[in-house]
Design a protein around this motif. Structure first.
Motif, PDB file in Angstrom:
ATOM      1  N   SER A 111      17.564  -4.019   4.674  1.00 26.44           N
ATOM      2  CA  SER A 111      17.983  -3.277   3.485  1.00 26.44           C
ATOM      3  C   SER A 111      18.025  -4.243   2.309  1.00 26.44           C
ATOM      4  O   SER A 111      18.151  -5.450   2.487  1.00 26.44           O
ATOM      5  CB  SER A 111      19.354  -2.647   3.703  1.00 26.44           C
ATOM      6  N   ILE A 112      17.891  -3.671   1.120  1.00 21.34           N
ATOM      7  CA  ILE A 112      17.976  -4.488  -0.078  1.00 21.34           C
ATOM      8  C   ILE A 112      18.958  -3.821  -1.033  1.00 21.34           C
ATOM      9  O   ILE A 112      19.097  -2.598  -0.997  1.00 21.34           O
ATOM     10  CB  ILE A 112      16.596  -4.703  -0.739  1.00 21.34           C
ATOM     11  N   PRO A 113      19.649  -4.602  -1.818  1.00 28.36           N
ATOM     12  CA  PRO A 113      19.632  -6.059  -1.814  1.00 28.36           C
ATOM     13  C   PRO A 113      20.347  -6.617  -0.590  1.00 28.36           C
ATOM     14  O   PRO A 113      21.255  -6.001  -0.055  1.00 28.36           O
ATOM     15  CB  PRO A 113      20.381  -6.439  -3.096  1.00 28.36           C
ATOM     16  N   THR A 114      19.913  -7.787  -0.178  1.00 33.96           N
ATOM     17  CA  THR A 114      20.577  -8.554   0.863  1.00 33.96           C
ATOM     18  C   THR A 114      20.683  -9.991   0.383  1.00 33.96           C
ATOM     19  O   THR A 114      19.691 -10.576  -0.041  1.00 33.96           O
ATOM     20  CB  THR A 114      19.795  -8.510   2.196  1.00 33.96           C
ATOM     21  N   LEU A 115      21.896 -10.529   0.441  1.00 31.54           N
ATOM     22  CA  LEU A 115      22.102 -11.952   0.164  1.00 31.54           C
ATOM     23  C   LEU A 115      22.077 -12.676   1.493  1.00 31.54           C
ATOM     24  O   LEU A 115      22.680 -12.218   2.467  1.00 31.54           O
ATOM     25  CB  LEU A 115      23.458 -12.196  -0.504  1.00 31.54           C
ATOM     26  N   ALA A 116      21.373 -13.791   1.544  1.00 31.07           N
ATOM     27  CA  ALA A 116      21.359 -14.629   2.739  1.00 31.07           C
ATOM     28  C   ALA A 116      21.586 -16.066   2.300  1.00 31.07           C
ATOM     29  O   ALA A 116      21.040 -16.508   1.287  1.00 31.07           O
ATOM     30  CB  ALA A 116      20.041 -14.494   3.495  1.00 31.07           C
ATOM     31  N   LEU A 117      22.393 -16.760   3.063  1.00 26.62           N
ATOM     32  CA  LEU A 117      22.732 -18.145   2.751  1.00 26.62           C
ATOM     33  C   LEU A 117      22.161 -19.034   3.847  1.00 26.62           C
ATOM     34  O   LEU A 117      22.385 -18.781   5.031  1.00 26.62           O
ATOM     35  CB  LEU A 117      24.255 -18.300   2.662  1.00 26.62           C
ATOM     36  N   PHE A 118      21.415 -20.061   3.423  1.00 24.02           N
ATOM     37  CA  PHE A 118      20.747 -20.977   4.339  1.00 24.02           C
ATOM     38  C   PHE A 118      21.296 -22.374   4.126  1.00 24.02           C
ATOM     39  O   PHE A 118      21.542 -22.793   3.004  1.00 24.02           O
ATOM     40  CB  PHE A 118      19.233 -20.976   4.089  1.00 24.02           C
ATOM     41  N   GLN A 127      24.755 -10.950   3.724  1.00 23.45           N
ATOM     42  CA  GLN A 127      25.570  -9.897   3.113  1.00 23.45           C
ATOM     43  C   GLN A 127      24.644  -8.796   2.613  1.00 23.45           C
ATOM     44  O   GLN A 127      24.019  -8.945   1.569  1.00 23.45           O
ATOM     45  CB  GLN A 127      26.390 -10.481   1.953  1.00 23.45           C
ATOM     46  N   PRO A 128      24.530  -7.680   3.360  1.00 22.22           N
ATOM     47  CA  PRO A 128      23.713  -6.575   2.854  1.00 22.22           C
ATOM     48  C   PRO A 128      24.491  -5.788   1.804  1.00 22.22           C
ATOM     49  O   PRO A 128      25.724  -5.731   1.835  1.00 22.22           O
ATOM     50  CB  PRO A 128      23.446  -5.730   4.100  1.00 22.22           C
ATOM     51  N   GLY A 129      23.768  -5.200   0.868  1.00 23.74           N
ATOM     52  CA  GLY A 129      24.396  -4.380  -0.162  1.00 23.74           C
ATOM     53  C   GLY A 129      24.671  -5.165  -1.430  1.00 23.74           C
ATOM     54  O   GLY A 129      24.723  -6.381  -1.430  1.00 23.74           O
ATOM     55  N   ALA A 130      24.851  -4.421  -2.509  1.00 27.57           N
ATOM     56  CA  ALA A 130      25.024  -5.029  -3.826  1.00 27.57           C
ATOM     57  C   ALA A 130      26.457  -5.501  -4.037  1.00 27.57           C
ATOM     58  O   ALA A 130      27.400  -4.780  -3.752  1.00 27.57           O
ATOM     59  CB  ALA A 130      24.639  -4.035  -4.907  1.00 27.57           C
ATOM     60  N   LEU A 131      26.578  -6.731  -4.519  1.00 26.81           N
ATOM     61  CA  LEU A 131      27.833  -7.247  -5.042  1.00 26.81           C
ATOM     62  C   LEU A 131      27.628  -7.292  -6.549  1.00 26.81           C
ATOM     63  O   LEU A 131      26.796  -8.052  -7.031  1.00 26.81           O
ATOM     64  CB  LEU A 131      28.137  -8.642  -4.486  1.00 26.81           C
ATOM     65  N   THR A 132      28.352  -6.487  -7.297  1.00 33.39           N
ATOM     66  CA  THR A 132      28.040  -6.320  -8.716  1.00 33.39           C
ATOM     67  C   THR A 132      28.923  -7.140  -9.647  1.00 33.39           C
ATOM     68  O   THR A 132      28.778  -7.052 -10.857  1.00 33.39           O
ATOM     69  CB  THR A 132      28.124  -4.833  -9.115  1.00 33.39           C
ATOM     70  N   ARG A 133      29.805  -7.952  -9.083  1.00 31.31           N
ATOM     71  CA  ARG A 133      30.615  -8.845  -9.919  1.00 31.31           C
ATOM     72  C   ARG A 133      30.293 -10.289  -9.544  1.00 31.31           C
ATOM     73  O   ARG A 133      30.280 -10.637  -8.359  1.00 31.31           O
ATOM     74  CB  ARG A 133      32.100  -8.572  -9.720  1.00 31.31           C
ATOM     75  N   PRO A 134      30.046 -11.139 -10.544  1.00 28.72           N
ATOM     76  CA  PRO A 134      29.675 -12.532 -10.236  1.00 28.72           C
ATOM     77  C   PRO A 134      30.733 -13.235  -9.398  1.00 28.72           C
ATOM     78  O   PRO A 134      30.396 -14.007  -8.496  1.00 28.72           O
ATOM     79  CB  PRO A 134      29.512 -13.194 -11.596  1.00 28.72           C
ATOM     80  N   GLU A 135      32.008 -12.964  -9.667  1.00 28.90           N
ATOM     81  CA  GLU A 135      33.056 -13.637  -8.895  1.00 28.90           C
ATOM     82  C   GLU A 135      33.013 -13.253  -7.416  1.00 28.90           C
ATOM     83  O   GLU A 135      33.350 -14.063  -6.547  1.00 28.90           O
ATOM     84  CB  GLU A 135      34.449 -13.384  -9.491  1.00 28.90           C
ATOM     85  N   ASP A 136      32.553 -12.029  -7.092  1.00 32.54           N
ATOM     86  CA  ASP A 136      32.431 -11.627  -5.688  1.00 32.54           C
ATOM     87  C   ASP A 136      31.305 -12.401  -4.994  1.00 32.54           C
ATOM     88  O   ASP A 136      31.435 -12.811  -3.842  1.00 32.54           O
ATOM     89  CB  ASP A 136      32.186 -10.128  -5.566  1.00 32.54           C
TER      90      ASP A 136
END
Length: 151
Positions: A111-118, A127-136
Motif C-alpha cells: 500500500s502507499i504511502p508506506t514509510l520504510a526505515l533502513f 509504517q503503512p499509511g499517511a502521516l500528515t504531520r511532520p512531528e509524527d
C-alpha cells in the motif's frame, strides 16, 4: 569522538567519507561538489535506492508513493518538513512506485504511502499509511532508530 561515515551523494551516487562531527557543517561531495544534504527528500530510482541503502552508513528513511495517490500527496508537505529536521543524521528519500515497480515488488510494498526505515543495509521498520504531520514522521523515525540502536 568523531568517526568517519560513508555518505552516498544524492546527485552522483559517489560514496564519500565524512567525519560524523562534520555532518552538520554542510559537507559537499568530493566528486561532483554538490551538497550531500539538501534539506529535502531525495528522489531515488531502483539503482539509487540500492546504493543509498547498501553503501550509506546513515539510516535511510524512504517514502514509497505514487503521483496518483491522494494520501501520498497529502503527506508530501509534512515529509518535506520532516526531512529538514532529520537530516543530516538520516537520509530522507522518496521512491515513486510507478517508476520503480520492480523495487516495490521486491520489497513487498502493498500500500502507499508506506514509510520504510533502513539501517545497515536492511529494513528495520515500516509504517503503512499517511502521516500528515511532520512531528509524527520525525517521532516515528526517531523511535524506530532508538529501538534498533546498537547496545
Amino acid at each position: 569522538m568523531s568517526e568517519p561515515l560513508h555518505v552516498v551523494c544524492p546527485s552522483c551516487r559517489t560514496t564519500n567519507r565524512v567525519q560524523s562531527a562534520q555532518l552538520g557543517s554542510d559537507p559537499s561531495c568530493g566528486r561532483c561538489k554538490q551538497p550531500l544534504f539538501q534539506g529535502k527528500p531525495v528522489s531515488l530510482d531502483e539503482a539509487g535506492f540500492d546504493k543509498q541503502v547498501a553503501r550509506s552508513e546513515l539510516p535511510v528513511l524512504v517514502d514509497f508513493w505514487a503521483p496518483w495517490c491522494g494520501p501520498c500527496r497529502a503527506m508530501a508537505p509534512a515529509y518535506e518538513q520532516a526531512a529538514r529536521q532529520l537530516e543530516p543524521h538520516v537520509r530522507v528519500a522518496k521512491v515513486n512506485t510507478e517508476e520503480a515497480q520492480a523495487l516495490g515488488a521486491r520489497l513487498d510494498i502493498r500500500s502507499i504511502p508506506t514509510l520504510a526505515l533502513f539501517m545497515g543495509g536492511r529494513e528495520i521498520a515500516r509504517q503503512p499509511g499517511a502521516l500528515t504531520r511532520p512531528e509524527d514522521i520525525v517521532r516515528w523515525a526517531r523511535a524506530q532508530l532508538a529501538a534498533h540502536a546498537p547496545a
